[in-house]
Structures are given as C-alpha cells and as structure tokens.
Design an enzyme around this catalytic site. Structure first.
Site, PDB file in Angstrom:
ATOM      1  N   GLU A   5       0.846  -1.194   0.000  1.00 23.84           N
ATOM      2  CA  GLU A   5       0.000   0.000   0.000  1.00 23.84           C
ATOM      3  C   GLU A   5       0.879   1.241   0.000  1.00 23.84           C
ATOM      4  O   GLU A   5       1.837   1.327   0.758  1.00 23.84           O
ATOM      5  CB  GLU A   5      -0.903   0.074   1.249  1.00 23.84           C
ATOM      6  N   GLU A  65     -13.653   5.497  -0.607  1.00 22.22           N
ATOM      7  CA  GLU A  65     -14.470   4.576   0.188  1.00 22.22           C
ATOM      8  C   GLU A  65     -15.196   5.351   1.289  1.00 22.22           C
ATOM      9  O   GLU A  65     -14.587   5.745   2.283  1.00 22.22           O
ATOM     10  CB  GLU A  65     -13.590   3.477   0.778  1.00 22.22           C
ATOM     11  N   LYS A 108     -15.142   4.508   5.353  1.00 25.69           N
ATOM     12  CA  LYS A 108     -13.924   4.496   6.154  1.00 25.69           C
ATOM     13  C   LYS A 108     -14.075   5.496   7.315  1.00 25.69           C
ATOM     14  O   LYS A 108     -14.476   6.639   7.099  1.00 25.69           O
ATOM     15  CB  LYS A 108     -12.720   4.891   5.292  1.00 25.69           C
ATOM     16  N   GLU A 129      -9.304   9.849   4.947  1.00 24.62           N
ATOM     17  CA  GLU A 129      -9.457   8.396   4.936  1.00 24.62           C
ATOM     18  C   GLU A 129     -10.453   7.923   3.880  1.00 24.62           C
ATOM     19  O   GLU A 129     -10.374   6.793   3.408  1.00 24.62           O
ATOM     20  CB  GLU A 129      -9.896   7.899   6.314  1.00 24.62           C
TER      21      GLU A 129
END
Length: 501
Positions: free
Chosen positions: A263, A317, A320, A326
């Site tokens: 990541e 997303e 999150k 985030e």
C-alpha cells in the site's frame, strides 16, 4: 521460406525474452469499505480498460474472484485478521477455506499471493501470535495441492513495525514485536516470500510538517538528504523508508528477503487541517511513484533492485472512519470517473501538474485536456476534433507513437493541441467546452511530438523503413541474430541479478 521461419521464430523469442526481462510492477488496491461502489464485474472491466495488471483485495470475496476470471489480472487475496484464529488453530479449517474460497476459481482467476493478516501490530486485538501459525497452515494447504510455488504466502505490515526509520541505515524492528517477527522472517526467507510493507509518506508529512518538506514527500525534492552513516543520498521519503526496512532486515541477518510495497498513495481531499490532501498532490505523488518503479530505479541502498508496489486505492471509500482524507484515497469515484489523470504505464503523462519530462519553451503554448474533465466529455471532444474538427488523429491509433499511454486524457490532449495549433493557437481554439487548458510546457514525450506554432508535422517516429528490394535473406538473418544476441545477453544478465518471487 527460411527467412519467414526465421522471422516467426525471432518474434516468438522476442516475446519470450521480453517476459524474462520484466522488472518491477505497479498494482492497485481494491478496497470495498463503501456502499456506493460499482459491481465487481464493472470493476474488472474498469481495471482492464486502464491496463492495470495487478490488483490487491483484502479477503477472498467470491463475487470478486468470479469477476476477475479469465482477465489475466493477477490477484493478491487476503485472510482478514478476524479469520486468523480459525486458520491458525486447525489445519482442517485452513484446508476447508482454501477448498471453498480459492480452488473453485483458480486458475481461471490468477491468484498469485495470499496475505495472512493485515498490519496486525496496529490492530487493537492481540492477534500477532496467530500470524505465523496461520501462514504455516495456508502454506501446508497449498503444498497438498502442489500450488505453493505458484501462490506465495506472506503478511502485510505498517511502518510502525520499525522502532527507528531514520536515518535509513539505522532502521530497526521494534523489539516488542520480536516474538512473532523472527519466526515470520524465517518463514519468508525459507519460502522465498516477500516482506510486505504499507508505506505512506503523506502521514509523515502531515504529522511532521516542520521536519518533512512537501516536495521530499512527493518525489519532487529540490534538496537532498544524506544518510550520515552511509553517505547515501536520498531525494524522496519513499526510498528512505524502503531502505530503512532493508537495513532492519540486514541487521537481523535476513539479506535475501525481498521487499514489496502493498500500500502507498496520497489522498485527494482532507479535513481543513489536511491542506496537503489535494488532487494535484495526489496526482504528483502517484505519477512520480509509478515512473520511479517502472524505471527499475531501485533505492540508494539497493540500486536497480526490483520493487513491486500497489497504489492505494482504486476507489474513494465512504464508509472508512476517521478524518476526511481516509475516505478520499481513490483513483476513481464510485461512478468510475477519474479523480485525476494518471498514467499507469510510467511512460510520461501529458498532464502538466507533475512537470516531469517536460521542457518549457518561451513564447509557445500548447493545449491539453483538463484534469477536471469527465471521461464522457473527453470522449465527445475527441470525437469532434478527429471528425468535424479535421484533426489528423492517426498518431493516437494503436501501434502509433502517441497511442500509449492508452487513456482518454492523453489522446484528447494530442487531438486538442493539433486543433489548437491548426487554428491560430487562439483561446477559443482551446476551449472544447471547458475541457481544454493552455500550458507553456511542451507535453511531447518519447516519440510523440506535439505540434507547435508554425510546424507542419505533429509526430515523428523512430522506426526506420527498410526497402524490400535491397534486403536479402542473409541480411534479415544477420539482423535477427544480432538483435537476439543483444536481447539474450541482456536478459541473462538481468536474471543473474533478479529473482522473481
């Protein structure tokens, strides 16, 4: 006939040699902590459209595995932390998981890695002691099926697994994790599996803005950092953090373990205090990262070392938790439009934000596609420019100099500029309904040459025409032999230094 056979054999050998010489790759993480994402089938189509060859998922979701069947995309699948207890306790549980979650879809779905646990040292539950037993059981299950050499087993970690990361040569693992780190590293070394690390220069910058320059975090450093112990020169934080891992491994005498980045990335939006979370910075970081990896640059401590990297993440997303950033790491919005333009080939994007591989020319301007333009608007603009606009769009067709990178932003930029230059380089000629922008930096790259004011040719190619009337069978054979001698030497040399996982 002999010449034809030689050329066919040459082409086949060429493809084989290209494969053997393949180096570092870029993949993308496909997280699904959202309630508005497209179906896995549509995601698989999006991934193929953008020529993404490697994807990481965090579980073994059946619908995702089915969607990627027969796509050629290599998948890294995961065992969530919540399943570690079950898989570590009994081999029968692991055998059953593999039989139900993997085997029905393999090899149509090309699974190449299984990550057992994710950043367990950051988990509030004390699950680290379960990681190696679960990894061992997964490997045993794979061995029973003869798949242990085709599917590698490892586990991912945050940079918090280190107690020291600067200077890189002082990199050291946190002693509080020694109880599971040592057996895990022994497992990786014995089975030639990579040490998987999640690295985020963004957080280092956000939390230490007075100590970390933004350009250093973005691969855009104008200054350099020297490791006082080794004298090695660092121009970006990513390399420094990777080398800290290498030095930590060497300190424990694990010198053969490869490092893989599972990541990394940069958010495009953040909370009010997260001022560096912008589309421009995200594009700059990921563009420079991709070029850095694809060029097989390696790091100062490991020059030329193969380093495979997964960019986080495919989508924003919305579920999150935490700060606004985030929920905004995605390369795409849930409607599948790009958050910003990104070239996964590393060959040189036409977007001006990164200012990489681009030269400035006083008094000359070019017209390119706006990074804020939607995919639909870009496609409509290309259709108009290459149709009623009378632009010669041959150069952006397959096998032509400007076809790669194969994405709408790049193709539109070439078409926009050609129309712009052919029509007096006026502001109106660069409008395209708001999807065109003027720049003063030449967007040309490789053999794709953008038209400028007063020029008649838009593209030059490095291909050399050979007259068939003057060629002979012996000339073709000699040329073929020379080319493959060079390729063979190159690949054999590479194979002496590079060991694929």
């Amino acid at each position: 006939m002999a010449t034809r056979f030689t050329l066919i054999f040459a082409a086949s050998l060429f493809l084989l040699l290209l494969d053997c010489c393949s180096g570092s790759f870029i993949g993308v993480c496909y997280g699904r902590s959202a309630d508005d994402l497209p179906t896995p089938d549509k995601v698989a189509q999006l991934v193929q459209l953008h020529k993404i060859k490697y994807v990481r998922i965090y579980d073994s979701n059946i619908q995702v595995l089915k969607a990627f069947a027969n796509t050629g995309v290599e998948l890294m699948i995961g065992v969530p932390n919540s399943d570690l207890l079950s898989l570590s306790q009994f081999q029968s549980n692991t055998d059953r998981w593999l039989k139900n979650s993997v085997l029905p879809y393999y090899p149509a779905t090309k699974i190449t890695y299984i990550t057992v646990g994710a950043e367990v040292t950051e988990s509030p539950d004390n699950t680290s002691s379960l990681v190696v037993p679960a990894m061992t059981n997964v490997l045993t299950a794979l061995k029973k099926l003869g798949l242990h050499k085709k599917i590698k087993v490892s586990s991912t970690h945050s940079l918090g697994v280190l107690s020291r990361s600067f200077p890189p040569s002082a990199g050291a693992f946190n002693s509080s994790h020694a109880h599971f780190l040592k057996p895990m590293l022994e497992f990786l070394a014995e089975n030639q599996s990579p040490f998987m690390i999640d690295i985020y220069p963004y957080y280092a910058y956000r939390d230490s803005r007075n100590k970390v320059p933004l350009d250093y975090a973005l691969f855009d450093a104008s200054s350099e950092v020297i490791d006082p112990n080794t004298g090695l020169l660092y121009t970006n934080m990513f390399d420094a953090q990777i080398d800290a891992i290498y030095f930590a491994l060497m300190a424990l005498n694990f010198r053969t373990i490869k490092v893989m980045v599972t990541e990394t990335g940069w958010p495009s939006k953040g909370s009010p205090k997260e001022t560096a979370a912008t589309p421009d910075n995200a594009q700059t970081y990921n563009t420079n990262l991709i070029r850095h990896v694809i060029n097989n640059t390696g790091t100062p401590a490991k020059p030329g070392e193969e380093l495979d990297v997964y960019v986080f993440s495919l989508f924003n997303e919305n579920r999150k938790p935490g700060l606004e950033s985030e929920r905004n790491w995605g390369l795409f919005y849930p409607d599948q439009t790009s958050v910003y333009s990104l070239d996964f080939t590393g060959r040189g994007a036409v977007d001006m934000t990164t200012q990489a591989n681009i030269t400035k020319s006083n008094g000359t301007t070019w017209c390119i596609a706006s990074t804020k333009a939607s995919q639909i608007d870009l496609q409509n603009a290309i259709d108009w420019a290459c149709g009623p606009g009378n632009v010669d769009c041959t150069a952006i067709q397959p096998s032509q100099p400007c076809f790669e990178p194969d994405n709408l932003a790049s193709h539109a930029s070439f078409a926009f500029n050609s129309y712009y230059q052919q029509n007096g380089a006026s502001d109106v000629a660069c409008s395209f309904g708001g999807t065109g922008v003027k720049v003063d930096k030449d967007p040309s790259y490789d053999n794709c040459i953008y038209m400028r004011a007063g020029s008649n040719k838009t593209v030059t190619s490095n291909t050399t025409a050979m007259s068939s009337s003057t060629s002979s069978s012996s000339q073709n054979a000699n040329l073929t032999s020379s080319v493959f001698a060079i390729l063979l030497v190159t690949c054999l040399s590479a194979l002496m230094h590079i060991q694929r996982y």
